[in-house]
Design a protein around this motif. Sequence first.
Motif, mmCIF file in Angstrom:
data_model
loop_
_atom_site.group_PDB
_atom_site.id
_atom_site.type_symbol
_atom_site.label_atom_id
_atom_site.label_comp_id
_atom_site.label_asym_id
_atom_site.label_seq_id
_atom_site.Cartn_x
_atom_site.Cartn_y
_atom_site.Cartn_z
ATOM 1 N N TRP A 119 23.665 -8.346 4.162
ATOM 2 C CA TRP A 119 23.371 -7.862 5.522
ATOM 3 C C TRP A 119 21.894 -7.514 5.676
ATOM 4 N N LEU A 120 21.307 -6.926 4.608
ATOM 5 C CA LEU A 120 19.922 -6.446 4.684
ATOM 6 C C LEU A 120 18.934 -7.612 4.775
ATOM 7 N N GLY A 121 19.203 -8.669 4.031
ATOM 8 C CA GLY A 121 18.355 -9.854 4.101
ATOM 9 C C GLY A 121 16.912 -9.612 3.666
ATOM 10 N N ALA A 122 16.726 -8.906 2.550
ATOM 11 C CA ALA A 122 15.362 -8.651 2.044
ATOM 12 C C ALA A 122 14.802 -9.934 1.432
ATOM 13 N N PRO A 123 13.484 -10.099 1.491
ATOM 14 C CA PRO A 123 12.898 -11.325 0.944
ATOM 15 C C PRO A 123 12.968 -11.370 -0.589
ATOM 16 N N ALA A 124 13.038 -12.573 -1.143
ATOM 17 C CA ALA A 124 12.968 -12.737 -2.604
ATOM 18 C C ALA A 124 11.551 -12.419 -3.069
ATOM 19 N N GLY A 125 11.430 -12.088 -4.362
ATOM 20 C CA GLY A 125 10.110 -11.843 -4.946
ATOM 21 C C GLY A 125 9.508 -10.505 -4.548
ATOM 22 N N ALA A 126 10.343 -9.587 -4.083
ATOM 23 C CA ALA A 126 9.838 -8.296 -3.589
ATOM 24 C C ALA A 126 9.797 -7.255 -4.714
ATOM 25 N N ASP A 127 8.940 -6.269 -4.515
ATOM 26 C CA ASP A 127 8.908 -5.090 -5.389
ATOM 27 C C ASP A 127 9.779 -4.015 -4.741
ATOM 28 N N TRP A 128 10.838 -3.575 -5.456
ATOM 29 C CA TRP A 128 11.854 -2.674 -4.903
ATOM 30 C C TRP A 128 11.754 -1.282 -5.526
ATOM 31 N N LEU A 129 12.045 -0.283 -4.687
ATOM 32 C CA LEU A 129 12.387 1.060 -5.160
ATOM 33 C C LEU A 129 13.826 1.298 -4.749
ATOM 34 N N GLU A 130 14.660 1.715 -5.696
ATOM 35 C CA GLU A 130 15.999 2.158 -5.329
ATOM 36 C C GLU A 130 16.091 3.666 -5.561
ATOM 37 N N VAL A 131 16.451 4.387 -4.506
ATOM 38 C CA VAL A 131 16.523 5.851 -4.574
ATOM 39 C C VAL A 131 17.971 6.274 -4.804
ATOM 40 N N GLY A 132 18.185 7.079 -5.834
ATOM 41 C CA GLY A 132 19.535 7.573 -6.125
ATOM 42 C C GLY A 132 20.402 6.470 -6.708
ATOM 43 N N CYS A 133 19.927 5.857 -7.782
ATOM 44 C CA CYS A 133 20.621 4.672 -8.328
ATOM 45 C C CYS A 133 21.975 5.022 -8.920
ATOM 46 N N GLY A 134 22.196 6.317 -9.240
ATOM 47 C CA GLY A 134 23.476 6.675 -9.840
ATOM 48 C C GLY A 134 23.725 5.857 -11.090
ATOM 49 N N THR A 135 24.947 5.345 -11.228
ATOM 50 C CA THR A 135 25.306 4.566 -12.411
ATOM 51 C C THR A 135 24.941 3.085 -12.265
ATOM 52 N N GLY A 136 24.292 2.724 -11.162
ATOM 53 C CA GLY A 136 23.705 1.382 -11.077
ATOM 54 C C GLY A 136 24.440 0.398 -10.192
ATOM 55 N N ALA A 137 25.283 0.868 -9.267
ATOM 56 C CA ALA A 137 26.048 -0.060 -8.426
ATOM 57 C C ALA A 137 25.121 -0.969 -7.613
ATOM 58 N N LEU A 138 24.189 -0.370 -6.897
ATOM 59 C CA LEU A 138 23.283 -1.195 -6.088
ATOM 60 C C LEU A 138 22.217 -1.856 -6.954
ATOM 61 N N SER A 139 21.779 -1.167 -8.006
ATOM 62 C CA SER A 139 20.765 -1.776 -8.899
ATOM 63 C C SER A 139 21.271 -3.108 -9.439
ATOM 64 N N ALA A 140 22.529 -3.130 -9.876
ATOM 65 C CA ALA A 140 23.098 -4.365 -10.433
ATOM 66 C C ALA A 140 23.074 -5.472 -9.391
ATOM 67 N N ALA A 141 23.442 -5.117 -8.162
ATOM 68 C CA ALA A 141 23.486 -6.135 -7.106
ATOM 69 C C ALA A 141 22.079 -6.622 -6.765
ATOM 70 N N ILE A 142 21.099 -5.720 -6.757
ATOM 71 C CA ILE A 142 19.720 -6.142 -6.477
ATOM 72 C C ILE A 142 19.273 -7.143 -7.544
ATOM 73 N N LEU A 143 19.541 -6.817 -8.812
ATOM 74 C CA LEU A 143 19.095 -7.710 -9.889
ATOM 75 C C LEU A 143 19.817 -9.051 -9.842
ATOM 76 N N GLU A 144 21.092 -9.029 -9.462
ATOM 77 C CA GLU A 144 21.881 -10.277 -9.450
ATOM 78 C C GLU A 144 21.612 -11.139 -8.227
ATOM 79 N N LYS A 145 21.387 -10.484 -7.085
ATOM 80 C CA LYS A 145 21.415 -11.244 -5.822
ATOM 81 C C LYS A 145 20.075 -11.340 -5.099
ATOM 82 N N ALA A 146 19.165 -10.379 -5.318
ATOM 83 C CA ALA A 146 18.002 -10.275 -4.433
ATOM 84 C C ALA A 146 16.737 -10.887 -5.016
ATOM 85 N N ALA A 147 16.828 -11.431 -6.241
ATOM 86 C CA ALA A 147 15.669 -12.056 -6.892
ATOM 87 C C ALA A 147 14.412 -11.189 -6.755
ATOM 88 N N PRO A 148 14.489 -9.925 -7.214
ATOM 89 C CA PRO A 148 13.317 -9.057 -7.064
ATOM 90 C C PRO A 148 12.208 -9.455 -8.031
#
Length: 265
Positions: free
Chosen positions: A34-63
Amino acid sequence: MTTAKPDDAFRAASSYEDYMGRWSRQLAPRFLDWLGAPAGADWLEVGCGTGALSAAILEKAAPRSLLAIDPSAAFVAHAGGTLGSAKARFEVGDGQAPPAADASLDVVASALVLNFIPDPAAALRAWRRVLRPGGLIGFYVWDYPGGGMGFIAAFWEAAAALDPAAAAIEQGTRFAFCTPDGLKALCRAAGLPEPRVEALEIAMRFPDFEAFWRPFTLGAGPAGGYLAQQTAEHRAAIRDRLAGRLGKGPIDLPARAWAARLPLP
Ligand SMILES: C[S@@+](CC[C@H](N)C(=O)[O-])C[C@H]1O[C@@H](n2cnc3c(N)ncnc32)[C@H](O)[C@@H]1O
């Protein structure tokens, strides 16, 4: 019967995973689509917890890079330990003062966190500070006030019916700004453009009542933190009230988050 002081209990990684991380893991890839962030971006994830969104960013968002922060040292250790990646760093940190230079990143993202930050407007201002012009802020929070997080709403309804002090700390009241209008007002108060806010939903099914109840007994999150402070008798009374209301199962409940997208000029 209880103290009225919330304990968010973000401490034990495996308990948090069983309680909430497994649901956030289902939402995270949907949010990134839904967010549609560009590939090759430098990301900050705030409140990563146990890594639910971090895992998805690494797998799907080509950071190009991911800096993931959380104040819970146990959560950061869990996320870093399970998501080893040359692109990612996991650090203990506060979303109100992210450890990044001004205008050094492209995307700031956050999953189920903004309502737990003591000063969410200050956090949003800090996120803007670390973004380059044209950067993107994206986050999601559960629809606590609208009862859209049925699992948590059911718990607090039972707790508040039996203990007036619980009514003061139930999450729909405590996190009243987690509505589309509330999130937009918060962004305006932080001096940001108004975000696009849309609902994201997942199916939340518990095969039986025990599967519904057990996560609350793990001492994770605000409901688990509250339950852990109670006597065995009061815990049993909450359980019995919920069992009477929900039955043996399977139990299907709504799980709706509000997702916000703020592209910066
Ligand atoms: C409901 S959990 C969400 C964790 C993870 N993002 C997920 O989706 O499963 C809320 C998280 O916010 C973190 N948190 C609380 N206060 C924070 C703050 N001031 N800055 C950053 N994170 C914070 C907690 O430690 C916890 O990991």
